[in-house]
Design a protein around this motif. Structure first.
Motif, PDB file in Angstrom:
ATOM      1  N   SER A   1       0.851  -1.203   0.000  1.00  0.00           N
ATOM      2  CA  SER A   1       0.000   0.000   0.000  1.00  0.00           C
ATOM      3  C   SER A   1       0.881   1.246   0.000  1.00  0.00           C
ATOM      4  CB  SER A   1      -0.888   0.012   1.246  1.00  0.00           C
ATOM      5  OG  SER A   1      -1.647  -1.160   1.314  1.00  0.00           O
TER       6      SER A   1
ATOM      7  N   SER B   1      -5.740  -2.085  -1.610  1.00  0.00           N
ATOM      8  CA  SER B   1      -6.645  -2.803  -0.701  1.00  0.00           C
ATOM      9  C   SER B   1      -7.915  -1.992  -0.417  1.00  0.00           C
ATOM     10  CB  SER B   1      -5.925  -3.114   0.612  1.00  0.00           C
ATOM     11  OG  SER B   1      -5.785  -1.928   1.355  1.00  0.00           O
TER      12      SER B   1
ATOM     13  N   GLU C   1      -9.126  -1.122   2.419  1.00  0.00           N
ATOM     14  CA  GLU C   1      -8.900  -0.078   3.434  1.00  0.00           C
ATOM     15  C   GLU C   1      -8.308   1.171   2.774  1.00  0.00           C
ATOM     16  OE1 GLU C   1      -8.059  -3.220   3.753  1.00  0.00           O
ATOM     17  OE2 GLU C   1      -9.290  -3.888   5.425  1.00  0.00           O
TER      18      GLU C   1
END
Ligand SMILES: Cc1cc2nc3c(=O)[nH]c(=O)nc-3n(C[C@H](O)[C@H](O)[C@H](O)COP(=O)(O)OP(=O)(O)OC[C@H]3O[C@@H](n4cnc5c(N)ncnc54)[C@H](O)[C@@H]3O)c2cc1C
Length: 394
Positions: A139, A377, A379
């Motif tokens: 990320s 992702s 999130e």
């Protein structure tokens, strides 16, 4: 009839004559071949379709003919794309080369890079993998550490990339490497093209819980990468990568345009739980499945709207984050519902007591978990939505 109408009629006639009828059903996972020097086909018709499209230059219709394309202008390229969709044709190939690094090379590449890599890429004969993620940089991609140190006309590359899809089939990798530790993390990153057969490159497949293994970890041990394989400016790789991601979105929207409906859950759930006068016998499951079918339909329509926004030149970055989040969630809920309906039969692995579709459902359920990680992702998508769509404070 104007010139474009004539062209459209020719494209239609060609597709009518050349699209193999056996490919008129939605493709199963893994049925569309991956571009590679080791390309494999699941059927003779899949091979035929690829070869016909390749020879026509329509794998990359807007690329120059010298690079394996058909040299079409944007209006004609659009006609080919629309007619392929209208005729329900499968993509002949999955190719990160044609969709992602190829357009980047057309824009940023040197003449030598273009003539070396584009003809084979445009014909689907050079397969590419994407070397971005590292064990400690997913990320937070800008934290990547794989180093490239200049020595004469080469970079000496050391480190590793992880979750590299289909690295074992790839001939080349486009990779982000660290060339400087000065300034911000983003400022010291460069994009390079790495020959997967170069000395010091080791590809190790990673086994997944789904039983599949499309991922690899790739290790680089003093790998020599010619400086002439640098794409864009030294330490300018972050900007090149951002451009590459816009091409990824464009390619994904072509898939979205196909708008292939996924298989409905209704028959599977009916078969598992019983059919009560044409309806799923369990009211709870009926409610769940109906909710999912509605969600899927709404998402299909929204996706179409986003594609139209893209075509009219609107920035869809933020709204794409919302869709990415929603689609991953729905796919996961779909396979969870299927496994719940199958009960114990949905938890088989390879024993004789399970039907083929039951075993596939288990694998699908496990495989679908990847959707909320791949390409950013869930999130991270929520962070983007919170900041850029809803304007919430950091
Ligand atoms: C199917 C698939 C194909 C892929 N193919 C490739 C490929 O070809 N090439 C390639 O380079 N990579 C590929 N990837 C890797 C993918 O890009 C990374 O997995 C992804 O970026 C997440 O990074 P990570 O796995 O390191 O998880 P991490 O970044 O370590 O995240 C771990 C967890 O922490 C959460 N998290 C992280 N940061 C935040 C934050 N700021 N706020 C809230 N939560 C956070 C994440 O959501 C996640 O749940 C692929 C992944 C998948 C699943």
């Amino acid at each position: 009839m104007n010139e474009l109408d004539t062209f459209r009629a020719e494209v239609r006639a060609w597709l009518e004559a050349n699209y193999p009828p056996s490919l008129r059903t939605p493709p199963q996972e893994g049925e569309i071949p991956m571009a590679s020097s080791k390309i494999e086909f699941k059927s003779e018709d899949a091979r035929l379709w690829y070869e016909r499209m390749r020879d026509k230059g329509w794998l990359a219709p807007d690329w120059p003919t010298a690079f394996g394309g058909a040299g079409l202008d944007s209006a004609r390229t659009r006609i080919v794309e629309v007619e392929l969709t209208r005729a329900g044709c499968r993509p002949p190939l999955v190719s990160l080369g044609i969709w992602m690094i190829g357009p980047v090379l057309l824009e940023f590449g040197t003449d030598e890079q273009k003539s070396t890599f584009l003809p084979g890429t445009g014909r689907g004969e050079i397969g590419w993998c994407q070397g971005f993620s590292e064990p400690n940089a997913g990320s937070d991609l800008a934290s990547l550490k794989m180093s490239a140190v200049r020595e004469g006309d080469d970079f000496i590359v050391n480190g590793s990339k992880i979750w590299t899809s289909y690295a074992f089939l790839a001939d080349q990798m486009y990779a982000l490497v660290r060339t400087s530790n000065e300034g911000t993390k983003q400022q010291g990153i460069t994009m390079v093209l790495i020959d997967m057969k170069a000395s010091g490159v080791t590809v190790r497949p990673i086994d997944l819980i789904s039983g599949k293994s499309s991922f690899c970890q790739v290790f680089f041990d003093n790998v020599r990468v010619p400086v002439k394989n640098m794409v864009g400016p030294l330490n300018g790789g972050w900007g090149v990568a951002k451009r590459l991601l816009t091409f990824e979105r464009k390619a994904m929207s072509k898939f979205a345009e196909l708008n292939l409906p996924g298989p409905s859950l209704v028959p599977v759930v009916k078969k598992a739980l019983g059919d009560a006068n044409g309806r799923i016998s369990s009211a709870v499951m009926r409610d769940k499945v109906a909710g999912l079918e509605i969600e899927t339909h709404v998402q299909g329509l929204t996706q179409q709207r986003i594609v139209e926004m893209m075509k009219s030149g609107k920035d869809v970055t933020n709204v794409s984050a919302t869709m990415k989040y929603q689609l991953s969630d729905t796919l996961k809920k779909g396979s969870e519902t299927m496994v719940a309906a199958l009960g114990l039969q949905g938890l088989g692995w390879e024993s004789e007591g399970f039907a083929k579709d039951e075993l596939e459902a288990t694998k699908q359920w496990l495989n679908d978990k990847a959707h909320s990680i791949a390409g950013g992702s869930s999130e991270v998508q929520l962070n983007i939505i919170a900041k850029r769509v809803l304007g919430l404070p950091e």
